[in-house]
Design a protein around this motif. Sequence first.
Motif, PDB file in Angstrom:
ATOM      1  N   GLY A 120     -31.994  45.181  15.244  1.00 53.22           N
ATOM      2  CA  GLY A 120     -30.974  46.267  15.443  1.00 53.22           C
ATOM      3  C   GLY A 120     -30.965  46.154  17.190  1.00 53.22           C
ATOM      4  O   GLY A 120     -31.824  45.961  17.691  1.00 53.22           O
ATOM      5  N   LEU A 121     -29.656  46.519  17.643  1.00 54.08           N
ATOM      6  CA  LEU A 121     -29.428  46.812  19.142  1.00 54.08           C
ATOM      7  C   LEU A 121     -28.928  48.151  19.361  1.00 54.08           C
ATOM      8  O   LEU A 121     -27.971  48.645  18.774  1.00 54.08           O
ATOM      9  CB  LEU A 121     -28.256  45.695  19.369  1.00 54.08           C
ATOM     10  CG  LEU A 121     -27.884  45.677  20.765  1.00 54.08           C
ATOM     11  CD1 LEU A 121     -28.876  45.553  21.710  1.00 54.08           C
ATOM     12  CD2 LEU A 121     -26.656  44.946  21.081  1.00 54.08           C
ATOM     13  N   GLN A 122     -29.722  48.695  20.288  1.00 61.78           N
ATOM     14  CA  GLN A 122     -29.669  49.793  20.992  1.00 61.78           C
ATOM     15  C   GLN A 122     -28.896  49.774  22.055  1.00 61.78           C
ATOM     16  O   GLN A 122     -29.111  49.262  23.115  1.00 61.78           O
ATOM     17  CB  GLN A 122     -30.837  50.713  21.033  1.00 61.78           C
ATOM     18  CG  GLN A 122     -30.537  52.042  21.611  1.00 61.78           C
ATOM     19  CD  GLN A 122     -32.092  52.840  21.963  1.00 61.78           C
ATOM     20  OE1 GLN A 122     -33.139  52.515  21.591  1.00 61.78           O
ATOM     21  NE2 GLN A 122     -31.811  53.835  22.436  1.00 61.78           N
ATOM     22  N   ALA A 129     -25.459  47.769  16.406  1.00 65.35           N
ATOM     23  CA  ALA A 129     -25.423  46.394  15.753  1.00 65.35           C
ATOM     24  C   ALA A 129     -26.744  46.394  14.942  1.00 65.35           C
ATOM     25  O   ALA A 129     -27.780  46.825  15.326  1.00 65.35           O
ATOM     26  CB  ALA A 129     -25.398  45.135  16.428  1.00 65.35           C
ATOM     27  N   GLY A 130     -26.693  45.805  13.717  1.00 64.76           N
ATOM     28  CA  GLY A 130     -27.881  45.507  12.872  1.00 64.76           C
ATOM     29  C   GLY A 130     -27.786  44.330  12.088  1.00 64.76           C
ATOM     30  O   GLY A 130     -26.772  43.997  11.270  1.00 64.76           O
ATOM     31  N   TRP A 141     -27.581  40.945   5.344  1.00 63.21           N
ATOM     32  CA  TRP A 141     -26.597  42.006   5.676  1.00 63.21           C
ATOM     33  C   TRP A 141     -26.464  42.258   7.220  1.00 63.21           C
ATOM     34  O   TRP A 141     -27.528  42.316   7.716  1.00 63.21           O
ATOM     35  CB  TRP A 141     -27.024  43.523   4.860  1.00 63.21           C
ATOM     36  CG  TRP A 141     -27.285  43.436   3.354  1.00 63.21           C
ATOM     37  CD1 TRP A 141     -26.233  43.898   2.524  1.00 63.21           C
ATOM     38  CD2 TRP A 141     -28.462  42.877   2.761  1.00 63.21           C
ATOM     39  NE1 TRP A 141     -26.888  43.542   1.328  1.00 63.21           N
ATOM     40  CE2 TRP A 141     -28.200  43.213   1.434  1.00 63.21           C
ATOM     41  CE3 TRP A 141     -29.673  42.429   3.148  1.00 63.21           C
ATOM     42  CZ2 TRP A 141     -29.122  42.789   0.266  1.00 63.21           C
ATOM     43  CZ3 TRP A 141     -30.507  42.096   2.208  1.00 63.21           C
ATOM     44  CH2 TRP A 141     -30.440  42.264   0.843  1.00 63.21           C
ATOM     45  N   PHE A 142     -25.088  42.662   7.835  1.00 66.65           N
ATOM     46  CA  PHE A 142     -24.973  42.740   8.938  1.00 66.65           C
ATOM     47  C   PHE A 142     -23.827  43.811   9.292  1.00 66.65           C
ATOM     48  O   PHE A 142     -22.884  43.798   8.389  1.00 66.65           O
ATOM     49  CB  PHE A 142     -24.929  41.544   9.654  1.00 66.65           C
ATOM     50  CG  PHE A 142     -23.802  40.627   9.255  1.00 66.65           C
ATOM     51  CD1 PHE A 142     -22.569  40.630  10.042  1.00 66.65           C
ATOM     52  CD2 PHE A 142     -24.018  39.824   8.391  1.00 66.65           C
ATOM     53  CE1 PHE A 142     -21.477  39.834   9.573  1.00 66.65           C
ATOM     54  CE2 PHE A 142     -22.924  38.817   7.774  1.00 66.65           C
ATOM     55  CZ  PHE A 142     -21.758  39.049   8.669  1.00 66.65           C
ATOM     56  N   ALA A 143     -23.848  44.234  10.329  1.00 68.39           N
ATOM     57  CA  ALA A 143     -22.835  45.114  10.887  1.00 68.39           C
ATOM     58  C   ALA A 143     -22.854  45.464  12.247  1.00 68.39           C
ATOM     59  O   ALA A 143     -23.797  45.191  12.928  1.00 68.39           O
ATOM     60  CB  ALA A 143     -22.889  46.676  10.245  1.00 68.39           C
ATOM     61  N   VAL A 144     -21.680  45.758  12.878  1.00 72.46           N
ATOM     62  CA  VAL A 144     -21.391  45.987  14.423  1.00 72.46           C
ATOM     63  C   VAL A 144     -20.505  47.406  14.517  1.00 72.46           C
ATOM     64  O   VAL A 144     -19.624  47.281  13.501  1.00 72.46           O
ATOM     65  CB  VAL A 144     -20.798  44.665  15.001  1.00 72.46           C
ATOM     66  CG1 VAL A 144     -19.522  44.342  14.535  1.00 72.46           C
ATOM     67  CG2 VAL A 144     -20.899  44.766  16.460  1.00 72.46           C
ATOM     68  N   LYS A 145     -20.814  48.014  15.358  1.00 73.38           N
ATOM     69  CA  LYS A 145     -19.814  49.043  15.517  1.00 73.38           C
ATOM     70  C   LYS A 145     -18.726  49.286  15.583  1.00 73.38           C
ATOM     71  O   LYS A 145     -18.173  48.258  16.335  1.00 73.38           O
ATOM     72  CB  LYS A 145     -20.643  49.914  16.861  1.00 73.38           C
ATOM     73  CG  LYS A 145     -19.559  51.408  16.865  1.00 73.38           C
ATOM     74  CD  LYS A 145     -20.193  52.072  18.252  1.00 73.38           C
ATOM     75  CE  LYS A 145     -19.399  53.352  18.670  1.00 73.38           C
ATOM     76  NZ  LYS A 145     -19.922  53.630  19.961  1.00 73.38           N
TER      77      LYS A 145
END
Length: 275
Positions: A120-122, A129-130, A141-145
């Motif tokens: 994860g990115l804080q 992002a994860g 699985w992945f995602a970005v704001k």
Amino acid sequence: MTATIYDTRSYRAELSANPLFADLENALAMADRADAISAARFGALDLHVESKPDNTPVSDADRAVERAIRETIAERCPGDAVYGEELGKAESTGRRWILDPIDGTKNYVRGVPVWATLIGLQVGDEIVAGVVSAPALHNRWFAVKGGGAYMGAGVDEAVRIHVSHVAKVEDASMSLSSLTGWKERGDRQQLLDLTDSMWRLRGFGDFWQYMLVAQGAVDAAAEPELDLYDMGALVPIVTEAGGTFTDLDGNPGPWGGCGLATNGLLHEEILAALR
């Protein structure tokens, strides 16, 4: 690695305009490096396992994966802080990577294929992002704001995912990791009463139950005892898929030491049932 049972396509054109796209690509590259190490050591006869002070296991693969990801961060994102399960928990410097090198180590060391690397990115006070990569399940699985949530090998081979539309608790499917910890919280009976009223209860556990919420296969998942590295990568995937992720008091994000993820429609009712 690919979600072979789905019709995947490239989302590069859509995602490349996102200001966090470079960070997402870096996280996916970290996952590639992690998978190469963890997959090679899975089931190895010479896997070294020891107990940490909290009586949880750690293997040589856990440490090797985290070390490799930290090396990639140092190369690609110098100056970013790192909060990892095995090799140190740094305070945020404005940008911080949240790492669980092998989530599901107990599964990993016993030969159960349900384990993953969590990245994860804080940025500031938000996880933006994860990436959750599970090579033994042949999935990621992945995602970005602001960019949505996806399942697949990467931006060029993925399917967009979304939580379910189940709106009634009696129609809902819930997953738990175990009953351990709920008694200490004093709400195990509330949990049992809740699950007795639901359509289905299963124990997929760890990262997987939250990813199943994100892709709409499960409607809720909860755990009473978690660290930031257990949740950091999960939160953006669940929320970008349209779900809700809070602690068990209803505070959003991965900061409360416990977690409840739902499709959003069921969230308040489940929270109320557990109080």
